[in-house]
Scaffold this motif. Sequence first.
Motif, short mmCIF file in Angstrom:
data_model
loop_
_atom_site.label_atom_id
_atom_site.label_comp_id
_atom_site.label_asym_id
_atom_site.label_seq_id
_atom_site.Cartn_x
_atom_site.Cartn_y
_atom_site.Cartn_z
N GLY A 51 -4.00 8.71 15.52
CA GLY A 51 -2.64 8.19 15.59
C GLY A 51 -1.64 9.19 16.13
O GLY A 51 -1.98 10.29 16.57
N LEU A 52 -0.38 8.81 16.06
CA LEU A 52 0.75 9.62 16.51
C LEU A 52 1.50 10.11 15.28
O LEU A 52 1.85 9.31 14.41
N ALA A 53 1.77 11.40 15.19
CA ALA A 53 2.47 11.98 14.04
C ALA A 53 3.94 12.19 14.37
O ALA A 53 4.29 12.71 15.43
N VAL A 54 4.80 11.80 13.44
CA VAL A 54 6.24 12.00 13.59
C VAL A 54 6.81 12.44 12.25
O VAL A 54 6.56 11.79 11.23
N ALA A 55 7.56 13.54 12.24
CA ALA A 55 8.24 13.97 11.02
C ALA A 55 9.46 13.08 10.79
O ALA A 55 10.22 12.80 11.73
N CYS A 56 9.66 12.63 9.56
CA CYS A 56 10.78 11.73 9.28
C CYS A 56 11.16 11.81 7.81
O CYS A 56 10.31 11.63 6.94
N ASP A 57 12.43 12.06 7.55
CA ASP A 57 13.00 11.91 6.22
C ASP A 57 13.63 10.53 6.18
O ASP A 57 14.68 10.30 6.81
N VAL A 58 13.01 9.60 5.49
CA VAL A 58 13.43 8.20 5.56
C VAL A 58 14.79 7.97 4.93
O VAL A 58 15.36 6.88 5.06
N ARG A 59 15.35 8.97 4.24
CA ARG A 59 16.71 8.84 3.71
C ARG A 59 17.75 8.92 4.81
O ARG A 59 18.90 8.52 4.62
N ARG A 60 17.36 9.42 5.97
CA ARG A 60 18.30 9.70 7.07
C ARG A 60 18.15 8.66 8.17
O ARG A 60 17.07 8.52 8.75
N LEU A 61 19.24 7.95 8.48
CA LEU A 61 19.20 6.93 9.51
C LEU A 61 18.77 7.51 10.85
O LEU A 61 17.98 6.90 11.59
N GLU A 62 19.30 8.70 11.18
CA GLU A 62 18.96 9.29 12.47
C GLU A 62 17.47 9.60 12.58
O GLU A 62 16.89 9.49 13.68
N ASP A 63 16.83 9.95 11.48
CA ASP A 63 15.39 10.19 11.49
C ASP A 63 14.63 8.89 11.71
O ASP A 63 13.64 8.84 12.47
N LEU A 64 15.08 7.81 11.06
CA LEU A 64 14.43 6.51 11.25
C LEU A 64 14.60 6.03 12.68
O LEU A 64 13.67 5.47 13.27
N GLU A 65 15.78 6.23 13.25
CA GLU A 65 16.01 5.83 14.65
C GLU A 65 15.07 6.59 15.58
O GLU A 65 14.49 6.00 16.51
N ARG A 66 14.91 7.89 15.33
CA ARG A 66 14.00 8.69 16.16
C ARG A 66 12.56 8.27 15.95
O ARG A 66 11.77 8.21 16.91
N LEU A 67 12.19 7.97 14.72
CA LEU A 67 10.82 7.52 14.43
C LEU A 67 10.50 6.24 15.21
O LEU A 67 9.46 6.15 15.88
N VAL A 68 11.37 5.26 15.13
CA VAL A 68 11.12 3.98 15.80
C VAL A 68 11.09 4.17 17.32
O VAL A 68 10.20 3.65 18.01
N ALA A 69 12.05 4.92 17.85
CA ALA A 69 12.10 5.14 19.30
C ALA A 69 10.86 5.87 19.79
O ALA A 69 10.29 5.53 20.84
N THR A 70 10.42 6.88 19.04
CA THR A 70 9.23 7.64 19.44
C THR A 70 7.99 6.77 19.39
O THR A 70 7.14 6.80 20.30
N ALA A 71 7.86 5.97 18.33
CA ALA A 71 6.70 5.09 18.20
C ALA A 71 6.68 4.05 19.32
O ALA A 71 5.62 3.77 19.91
N GLN A 72 7.83 3.47 19.62
CA GLN A 72 7.88 2.46 20.68
C GLN A 72 7.56 3.06 22.04
O GLN A 72 6.86 2.45 22.86
N ALA A 73 8.07 4.26 22.30
CA ALA A 73 7.81 4.91 23.59
C ALA A 73 6.33 5.22 23.77
O ALA A 73 5.78 5.10 24.88
N ALA A 74 5.65 5.60 22.69
CA ALA A 74 4.25 5.99 22.77
C ALA A 74 3.29 4.82 22.63
O ALA A 74 2.23 4.80 23.28
N LEU A 75 3.65 3.82 21.80
CA LEU A 75 2.70 2.76 21.45
C LEU A 75 3.11 1.38 21.95
O LEU A 75 2.30 0.45 21.90
N GLY A 76 4.35 1.23 22.37
CA GLY A 76 4.85 -0.11 22.72
C GLY A 76 5.56 -0.72 21.52
O GLY A 76 5.82 -0.06 20.51
N GLU A 77 5.89 -2.00 21.64
CA GLU A 77 6.59 -2.67 20.54
C GLU A 77 5.76 -2.62 19.26
O GLU A 77 4.53 -2.71 19.30
N ILE A 78 6.45 -2.50 18.14
CA ILE A 78 5.78 -2.34 16.85
C ILE A 78 5.53 -3.70 16.21
O ILE A 78 6.46 -4.50 16.05
#
Length: 273
Positions: A51-78
Amino acid sequence: MRFAGRTAIVTGAGQGIGRAIAIALSSEGMRVCVSDMNFDAAESTAQSCGGLAVACDVRRLEDLERLVATAQAALGEIDLLCSNAGFARGAVEGPASATDEQWQDSWDVHVMAHLRACRLLLPAMIARGEGWLVNVASAAGLLSQIGDAPYSATKHAAVSLAQSLAIEHGDQGIRASVVCPLYVATPLLGYAEGAVPGDRANDRVLGPQDVADALIRGLREERFLILPHDEAAQFFRRRAEDMDRWVSGMRRLRRDAFRDDPPETLAELHKRL
């Protein structure tokens, strides 16, 4: 649900239940984005499941936004979001003994993280007419966890949020599921990673893999409420049928656990229950 060729995000997947779920989804043919506050732990899981590893503190909106954007860029729509990140610090002296910070962290991790991730993913899912939102809550969200009111209250909210997602978006092709295990042998309860449960005669503790297997079965059967422990359904019915009796029984259980001296940690309390 068809798994092969689909994509998933799993939060809190560096260890325990999340790690087992990420590996189980990958074994079913899904491409998985593994998220955890600890990047090294996320990377270890990602290496185990391709899989693809991404560091994310789920308490932080900016981390969640980066997580989703990174996952979509690498894997396509979730196709599937599995909000598994969670924690339990305990409040063994009662609900009022927990600090505002603990209550807020519980709310942000167990409820708002899932909601915020859903906000990011739902528009594309609705446009496609398909998607799956999974929250790994707890039987504490159906019953009550002695010694950790912040955990119980926010897990109740997590179950309620999952119900609302299922009701409000079900006709748009969105499936929602909530997973509510009882005790699981994870570091959260003082078990070493990879520990084998069942060291006591009356132990109801399952392993993380048991929970992951239950999730896969539940997704295949398109179930909303997924209960890895069979007895949780019986407990839930008893509580619903007679709340006063249930509360009295839980008070007796607490008295027994605190009879000699108060437990200092959740792990110690768990051993007594």
